[in-house]
Write a protein that holds these residues in place. Structure first.
Motif, PDB file in Angstrom:
ATOM      1  N   ALA A 141       0.841  -1.205   0.000  1.00  0.00           N
ATOM      2  CA  ALA A 141       0.000   0.000   0.000  1.00  0.00           C
ATOM      3  C   ALA A 141       0.879   1.259   0.000  1.00  0.00           C
ATOM      4  O   ALA A 141       0.600   2.217  -0.718  1.00  0.00           O
ATOM      5  N   LYS A 142       1.936   1.208   0.776  1.00  0.00           N
ATOM      6  CA  LYS A 142       2.840   2.389   0.864  1.00  0.00           C
ATOM      7  C   LYS A 142       3.528   2.617  -0.480  1.00  0.00           C
ATOM      8  O   LYS A 142       3.767   3.748  -0.885  1.00  0.00           O
ATOM      9  N   LYS A 143       3.828   1.522  -1.164  1.00  0.00           N
ATOM     10  CA  LYS A 143       4.464   1.631  -2.483  1.00  0.00           C
ATOM     11  C   LYS A 143       3.576   2.413  -3.451  1.00  0.00           C
ATOM     12  O   LYS A 143       4.061   3.123  -4.330  1.00  0.00           O
ATOM     13  N   CYS A 144       2.253   2.246  -3.277  1.00  0.00           N
ATOM     14  CA  CYS A 144       1.300   2.959  -4.147  1.00  0.00           C
ATOM     15  C   CYS A 144       0.905   4.312  -3.566  1.00  0.00           C
ATOM     16  O   CYS A 144       0.070   5.021  -4.126  1.00  0.00           O
ATOM     17  N   ASN A 145       1.487   4.658  -2.409  1.00  0.00           N
ATOM     18  CA  ASN A 145       1.207   5.941  -1.732  1.00  0.00           C
ATOM     19  C   ASN A 145      -0.236   6.135  -1.332  1.00  0.00           C
ATOM     20  O   ASN A 145      -0.776   7.247  -1.423  1.00  0.00           O
ATOM     21  N   VAL A 146      -0.872   5.045  -0.927  1.00  0.00           N
ATOM     22  CA  VAL A 146      -2.265   5.151  -0.464  1.00  0.00           C
ATOM     23  C   VAL A 146      -2.427   4.373   0.836  1.00  0.00           C
ATOM     24  O   VAL A 146      -1.535   3.618   1.240  1.00  0.00           O
ATOM     25  N   SER A 147      -3.613   4.553   1.462  1.00  0.00           N
ATOM     26  CA  SER A 147      -3.900   3.811   2.690  1.00  0.00           C
ATOM     27  C   SER A 147      -4.190   2.352   2.348  1.00  0.00           C
ATOM     28  O   SER A 147      -4.450   2.016   1.180  1.00  0.00           O
TER      29      SER A 147
END
Lengths: 418, 219
Positions: A211-217
């Motif tokens: 999720a962090k890789k996609c910059n979202v929650s």
């Protein structure tokens, strides 16, 4: 406790009361898995203690001429070994009991099944937490000294109809935006009004990394993955239809409410695929729509709109036998605008002394299509999937996509007759 | 724990088939039942299905005979049989559920019988007998039954049916009095019984009666 204490059904409960059926019983289950086998007698004692602390669920739903209402009952719940499907029938002509919730156990797991008209996920989880704490206090009294759960609110606050409490007259938008008919996952439903319940476990840390890789929650990441999986499994001729994910929002995050009753609204994230989106792009679109829809002003207006419908003089004086089919009709029409429901219950946190006795949490909600409940405990992220459809291709795509990112799932599913 | 080679997932519980792709699983099961054993689907009994078939076939035969030997201007008895047959099946369907509330079942049966009698009377030509004698007697029986149940029923289910019976005893009487300017004997008995029941319930369950009215009529 007598039945002189009573209150009217809230805004959301009225919909559940009108739309329950044998398949979509409009009930939910929250479960906790312990690290040791459950003792029935101790659990019964814990439950007897819990209902004294939380008497707001000791109610019975009755029909009035114009509306349903809930009244207190002195009937005591009995703990049973799990012998029915998750989210069983807890109201209506096919229901044999008086209370609208049920506590059962199976092996190391304690289940709380509750009719959705009397509470939402937050209220049910709070009740379960207190039950588990009381249970562990009886079994391991030394370790549990000084531990308490719950918000510490008084009974009046827990029984509050927060929809009414926070309704602001005159602050509505005047109309609810028209939604588009969305893609429906399957055509053939499981026979005999069955639902299949699938519990999918992931390592939470790996999912968070993705999720962090996609910059979202995490919620947006799972929602996007689900959308992508549904799209990949969609027939080509229906690619022009939007895929809509409905997400319940806990209104206690927006208002100072400590009610145990329903206090949530749903927001929708809808998208029509072009065919060349990457997961990262979809995550940004999903997250953007989600953030736009959970603006406090929008949440307030949606809540006030629904309250205003209920307060309309025609709606109030129409007899219940006319209102019920009308609500059912409009609810069914609205359901065609939703592909799947995704409810994020968040991370479960238990006091340190309890952690060695609690192995995990899971939750399900009954549905007429697909309902996914997400929660996590420690490094265990659990998706509780309830599906009315015979086809599970979208789930296969979902797991395949995560597999390709190095996340292997563990699945537990109920058996169904196909 | 077994593994699905197609989905590359671990599958818990005692099953040989992957719940996602329905292909076979590989590996050793941990023999741990995660869910209770398969829940048996409850289906209607064979006896119920046979009697349902008999009743509905009889209704069709009656309708058919009525149509074949059509008697202009006469009673279409096939319709009466059809209505009674369907009503019987609906009541039976409710009764065979093992858990039911006594006052609710009695209430529904009484309302069904009154409606059936009125419909039959309308077609069969004994409307006056039905409205002047049969219906008030049924309401009298209902009043007494629900009065007793309201006093003894711990589940507090009978009060609303008692209130409905009281209304059922008084409102038709007022209607007949206003329209036909006469007071049929049995309806007069009904009204007096309703008043006696109201007095009785006010004395023994007054507070509950008022609360019940308030709860049921909340707007």
């Amino acid at each position: 406790m007598s039945n002189t204490n009573w209150y009217k059904a809230d805004n959301v409960a009225k919909v559940f009361l009108a739309t329950h059926n044998k398949r979509d019983t409009r009930s939910m289950r929250v479960s906790v898995a312990l690290t040791e086998e459950v003792d029935e007698e101790v659990l019964q004692k814990a439950l007897d203690k819990t209902i004294k602390e939380c008497p707001q669920f000791q109610i019975r739903i009755r029909r009035g001429i114009f509306w349903h209402y809930m009244e207190q009952t002195e009937v005591k719940p009995k703990v049973v070994e799990e012998n029915d499907r998750p989210c069983p029938i807890l109201y209506g002509e096919n229901y044999r009991g008086i209370l609208h919730y049920k506590v059962s156990y199976y092996g190391k797991r304690i289940n709380l099944d509750m009719f959705h008209a009397i509470s939402d996920g937050t209220g049910a989880m709070e009740f379960l937490d207190i039950l588990v704490l009381n249970y562990l206090k009886l079994i391991h009294s030394d370790d549990m000294e000084g531990i308490s759960f719950g918000t510490g609110s008084c009974l009046e606050q827990r029984e509050q109809n927060s929809f009414s409490q926070f309704y602001e007259k005159g602050s509505t938008t005047g109309s609810i935006p028209k939604a588009k008919k969305s893609y429906q996952i399957g055509e053939a439903k499981l026979p005999y009004e069955q639902l299949q319940f699938i519990e999918i476990h992931f390592p939470a840390s790996k999912m968070l990394t993705l999720a962090k890789k996609c910059n979202v929650s995490l919620g947006s990441f799972i929602g996007s993955q689900l959308m992508m999986a549904i799209y990949k499994n969609m027939p080509a001729r229906q690619h022009n239809k939007p895929i809509t994910i409905s997400m319940p929002v806990n209104l206690r995050n927006f208002y100072p409410s400590e009610t145990s009753r329903n206090f949530f609204n749903s927001i929708r994230v809808s998208y029509v695929f072009k065919g060349n989106e990457t997961l990262e792009e979809l995550c940004q679109i999903f997250d953007g729509q989600l953030k736009e829809n959970i603006q406090p002003e929008k949440i307030r207006q949606t809540m006030n709109n629904f309250q205003q419908i209920e307060r309309n003089i025609v709606a109030r004086v129409a007899p219940l036998f006319i209102k019920q089919p009308v609500v059912k009709f409009f609810s069914k029409r609205e359901n065609r605008n939703v592909t799947a429901v995704l409810s994020n219950m968040g991370k479960r946190v238990v006091p340190e002394n309890m952690q060695k006795y609690v192995a995990g949490y899971s939750a399900f909600c009954s549905t007429d299509s697909v309902f996914i409940v997400v929660n996590s405990y420690g490094d265990d992220l659990v998706l509780g999937v309830s599906s009315a459809f015979a086809r599970t291709g979208y789930l296969r795509e979902f797991l395949k996509a995560l597999n390709s990112e190095g996340v292997q799932a563990t699945v537990y599913a109920t058996e169904v007759v196909r | 724990m077994k593994i699905c080679p197609k989905c590359n997932i671990k599958v818990g519980s005692v099953t040989d088939i992957c719940p996602i792709c329905q292909n076979g699983l590989e590996g050793e099961s941990n023999n741990e039942c995660y869910w209770p054993p398969e829940i048996k689907l409850k289906k209607a009994s064979l006896f119920y299905k046979i009697q349902l078939l008999v009743v509905l076939v009889s209704v069709v035969i009656c309708l058919g005979l009525d149509y074949l030997f059509e008697l202009h201007g006469k009673l279409h008895w096939g319709m009466i049989v059809a209505i009674w047959g369907i009503a019987f099946e609906l009541i039976l369907r409710r009764l065979i559920k093992r858990f039911f509330i006594l006052s609710q079942v009695i209430g529904r049966i009484i309302i069904s019988i009154i409606l059936l009698i009125l419909i039959t009377a309308r077609f069969a030509g004994f409307w006056y007998i039905a409205t002047a004698y049969i219906v008030p007697i049924i309401i009298l029986v209902a009043l007494v039954t629900f009065f007793v149940l309201a006093l003894v029923d711990k589940g507090e289910n009978a009060m609303v049916y008692l209130l409905c019976s009281i209304l059922g005893g008084i409102v038709p009487f007022i209607g007949i009095l206003l329209i036909e300017r006469k007071t049929p004997f049995f309806w007069s008995i009904c009204v007096m019984t309703s008043m006696v029941v109201v007095i009785g319930i006010a004395i023994f369950r007054g507070r509950k009666m008022l609360l019940e009215i308030r709860k049921r009529t909340n707007i």
